[in-house]
Write a protein that holds these residues in place. Sequence first.
Motif, PDB file in Angstrom:
ATOM      1  N   ARG A  28     -14.659   9.085   0.171  1.00 37.00           N
ATOM      2  CA  ARG A  28     -13.682   8.008   0.336  1.00 37.00           C
ATOM      3  C   ARG A  28     -13.133   8.030   1.760  1.00 37.00           C
ATOM      4  N   LEU A  29     -12.956   6.858   2.313  1.00 34.87           N
ATOM      5  CA  LEU A  29     -12.334   6.787   3.630  1.00 34.87           C
ATOM      6  C   LEU A  29     -10.920   7.337   3.581  1.00 34.87           C
ATOM      7  N   ARG A  30     -10.513   7.942   4.668  1.00 33.66           N
ATOM      8  CA  ARG A  30      -9.126   8.376   4.828  1.00 33.66           C
ATOM      9  C   ARG A  30      -8.463   7.404   5.803  1.00 33.66           C
ATOM     10  N   ILE A  31      -7.466   6.695   5.312  1.00 31.82           N
ATOM     11  CA  ILE A  31      -6.812   5.647   6.090  1.00 31.82           C
ATOM     12  C   ILE A  31      -5.325   5.947   6.185  1.00 31.82           C
ATOM     13  N   ALA A  32      -4.805   5.917   7.406  1.00 33.87           N
ATOM     14  CA  ALA A  32      -3.371   6.055   7.627  1.00 33.87           C
ATOM     15  C   ALA A  32      -2.831   4.723   8.117  1.00 33.87           C
ATOM     16  N   VAL A  33      -1.683   4.325   7.600  1.00 32.17           N
ATOM     17  CA  VAL A  33      -1.015   3.094   8.028  1.00 32.17           C
ATOM     18  C   VAL A  33       0.231   3.498   8.782  1.00 32.17           C
ATOM     19  N   PHE A  34       0.255   3.201  10.076  1.00 28.94           N
ATOM     20  CA  PHE A  34       1.374   3.620  10.919  1.00 28.94           C
ATOM     21  C   PHE A  34       2.299   2.432  11.159  1.00 28.94           C
ATOM     22  N   GLY A  35       3.539   2.591  10.672  1.00 28.65           N
ATOM     23  CA  GLY A  35       4.481   1.482  10.717  1.00 28.65           C
ATOM     24  C   GLY A  35       4.412   0.698   9.431  1.00 28.65           C
ATOM     25  N   ALA A  36       4.504   1.420   8.300  1.00 32.16           N
ATOM     26  CA  ALA A  36       4.274   0.806   6.990  1.00 32.16           C
ATOM     27  C   ALA A  36       5.499   0.034   6.522  1.00 32.16           C
ATOM     28  N   GLY A  37       5.648  -1.169   7.082  1.00 30.47           N
ATOM     29  CA  GLY A  37       6.627  -2.117   6.583  1.00 30.47           C
ATOM     30  C   GLY A  37       5.967  -3.012   5.552  1.00 30.47           C
ATOM     31  N   SER A  38       6.322  -4.291   5.551  1.00 28.56           N
ATOM     32  CA  SER A  38       5.795  -5.186   4.524  1.00 28.56           C
ATOM     33  C   SER A  38       4.275  -5.328   4.615  1.00 28.56           C
ATOM     34  N   ILE A  39       3.771  -5.681   5.804  1.00 24.42           N
ATOM     35  CA  ILE A  39       2.323  -5.846   5.970  1.00 24.42           C
ATOM     36  C   ILE A  39       1.605  -4.518   5.763  1.00 24.42           C
ATOM     37  N   GLY A  40       2.122  -3.447   6.359  1.00 20.64           N
ATOM     38  CA  GLY A  40       1.472  -2.146   6.239  1.00 20.64           C
ATOM     39  C   GLY A  40       1.402  -1.654   4.811  1.00 20.64           C
ATOM     40  N   CYS A  41       2.482  -1.856   4.057  1.00 18.89           N
ATOM     41  CA  CYS A  41       2.463  -1.438   2.653  1.00 18.89           C
ATOM     42  C   CYS A  41       1.486  -2.280   1.843  1.00 18.89           C
ATOM     43  N   HIS A  42       1.423  -3.561   2.138  1.00 21.54           N
ATOM     44  CA  HIS A  42       0.456  -4.419   1.436  1.00 21.54           C
ATOM     45  C   HIS A  42      -0.970  -3.940   1.699  1.00 21.54           C
ATOM     46  N   LEU A  43      -1.316  -3.743   2.973  1.00 19.83           N
ATOM     47  CA  LEU A  43      -2.681  -3.319   3.294  1.00 19.83           C
ATOM     48  C   LEU A  43      -2.985  -1.949   2.700  1.00 19.83           C
ATOM     49  N   GLY A  44      -2.074  -1.010   2.909  1.00 26.22           N
ATOM     50  CA  GLY A  44      -2.300   0.336   2.389  1.00 26.22           C
ATOM     51  C   GLY A  44      -2.361   0.374   0.885  1.00 26.22           C
ATOM     52  N   GLY A  45      -1.476  -0.385   0.241  1.00 24.31           N
ATOM     53  CA  GLY A  45      -1.476  -0.404  -1.215  1.00 24.31           C
ATOM     54  C   GLY A  45      -2.762  -0.975  -1.778  1.00 24.31           C
ATOM     55  N   MET A  46      -3.272  -2.019  -1.176  1.00 28.08           N
ATOM     56  CA  MET A  46      -4.537  -2.599  -1.637  1.00 28.08           C
ATOM     57  C   MET A  46      -5.702  -1.641  -1.386  1.00 28.08           C
ATOM     58  N   LEU A  47      -5.747  -1.050  -0.198  1.00 27.10           N
ATOM     59  CA  LEU A  47      -6.857  -0.170   0.149  1.00 27.10           C
ATOM     60  C   LEU A  47      -6.881   1.110  -0.676  1.00 27.10           C
ATOM     61  N   ALA A  48      -5.760   1.458  -1.285  1.00 25.11           N
ATOM     62  CA  ALA A  48      -5.700   2.691  -2.066  1.00 25.11           C
ATOM     63  C   ALA A  48      -6.646   2.677  -3.257  1.00 25.11           C
ATOM     64  N   ALA A  49      -7.141   1.514  -3.632  1.00 20.70           N
ATOM     65  CA  ALA A  49      -8.106   1.446  -4.739  1.00 20.70           C
ATOM     66  C   ALA A  49      -9.422   2.122  -4.389  1.00 20.70           C
ATOM     67  N   THR A  50      -9.772   2.163  -3.105  1.00 26.00           N
ATOM     68  CA  THR A  50     -11.072   2.723  -2.718  1.00 26.00           C
ATOM     69  C   THR A  50     -10.984   3.745  -1.598  1.00 26.00           C
ATOM     70  N   ALA A  51      -9.777   4.015  -1.094  1.00 24.82           N
ATOM     71  CA  ALA A  51      -9.619   4.947   0.021  1.00 24.82           C
ATOM     72  C   ALA A  51      -8.420   5.852  -0.227  1.00 24.82           C
ATOM     73  N   ASP A  52      -8.409   6.988   0.459  1.00 26.59           N
ATOM     74  CA  ASP A  52      -7.245   7.872   0.427  1.00 26.59           C
ATOM     75  C   ASP A  52      -6.291   7.404   1.517  1.00 26.59           C
ATOM     76  N   VAL A  53      -5.126   6.887   1.105  1.00 24.70           N
ATOM     77  CA  VAL A  53      -4.223   6.199   2.014  1.00 24.70           C
ATOM     78  C   VAL A  53      -2.941   7.002   2.218  1.00 24.70           C
ATOM     79  N   THR A  54      -2.515   7.094   3.458  1.00 19.31           N
ATOM     80  CA  THR A  54      -1.223   7.661   3.821  1.00 19.31           C
ATOM     81  C   THR A  54      -0.394   6.579   4.493  1.00 19.31           C
ATOM     82  N   LEU A  55       0.775   6.300   3.949  1.00 17.27           N
ATOM     83  CA  LEU A  55       1.714   5.358   4.549  1.00 17.27           C
ATOM     84  C   LEU A  55       2.712   6.137   5.391  1.00 17.27           C
TER      85      LEU A  55
END
Length: 344
Positions: A9-36
Amino acid sequence: MPATPAQRRLRIAVFGAGSIGCHLGGMLAATADVTLIGRPAAMAAIDAAGLTLTGPGGARREVRGLTVATDPAAVAGADHVLVTVKSADTATAARELAPHLGPDTVVVSFQNGLRNTRALAAALPAHRVLAGMVPYNVVRTGPAAVHQGSGGSLMLAAGEGAAALAGAARASGLRLDLRPDMPAVQAAKLLLNLNNAVNALSGLPLREQVGQRAFRRCVARCQREALAAFRAAGVAPARLGPVPPGLMPWVLGLPDALFQRLAGASLRIDATARSSMWEDLQRGRPTEIDSLQGEIVALAERHGLTAPANARLITLVRRAEAAAPAATPAWTGPALLAQLPPAR
C-alpha cells in the motif's frame, strides 16, 4: 520476502490537513496508509472520533484508523506528501518538510494559485514536485467532519511519480485525470476561483449566489481583467467545462433565465456549499485573497495593465478579515457590483 511496490500500500502524508487535506486523505485511506498532519485541535478530534466525509447525492464515508500528527517529522517514510496548506504558508511548509523527506518521496501541491508548485520545487530541488488541482469546494462541517459540495475530477501533472498516486486515488473512489498541461489547468482554475471572494462577501451558499446575475457580473469583471492579463503573459487557460474560458464573462453576465439554460451545470451544486474563503472569514482566519485576486493584480501590473475590480475586492476582503466574524457584512449583489469600477 518483502512486498513489491505493486503489493505494498502506498504511504501518503497530507501536510496541512484542513478541509481539502482531510477530504483527500480520508478518501485515499481506502487504499493507502494515510497520515494527516494538521492543527492540534483538529487532529485530536479525528483521533478520538474518526473522520466523517460527506458529499454530493448524500454520499457518506466514515473513516477510522487514520494516523494523525502535528509534527512535520511525521512525513518520514511517505511515498507521496500532499501539500494542502494555504499559499501564504508554502515557503514555511517547504522548510519544515525538507529534513524529513526520503530521497524518493514525491511532493504534490493540491493548492490554489499559480506559483505554489514552483515555490516547492525551488525549495526542494532534490525531490520530484507535481502540480495538482482540486476542482470542487470542501468545507468543515464539524470538528472531525468535512463536506464536498460539488463534483468534478482531481487533476494531477502527468510524469514520474504520478501514476501510483493516480491509481490509489481512482481505487479509493476519487475521480482523477492526469494532465500534461497543468499550468493551463491552474490558470483556468484561478479564473473560476475569482468567485471565492464574491461568495465570501455575499454570505450566501454558492448555488444561491451564482444564481443571481449581479453577483455573476462581479465575477465577470474580475475574469475579464484576468483574461487580459493572461493574454499579455502568453498564458492560455485550459477549457475545464462546457464554456471556453474566453466566453465565461459573457455567459456570467446573461440574465438569470438564459444563464440557467446555458450553464445549468454551474448550479448543480450542493444547496449548502460555500467557498473556502467564506469559511475562513467565519472562522476568523486569513484568506487566500493574495493568491486569487492578488495574482491577477500582480500579473496585470507586470505587463503594464491594471485590474481595478480585482483590486477592489482585495480591499473589501481585507476589511472583512479585520472585522469580527459576526460583524462581517453580507453584501447584496447590486451593492457589491456598485463597489467595483465600471467595466471597460
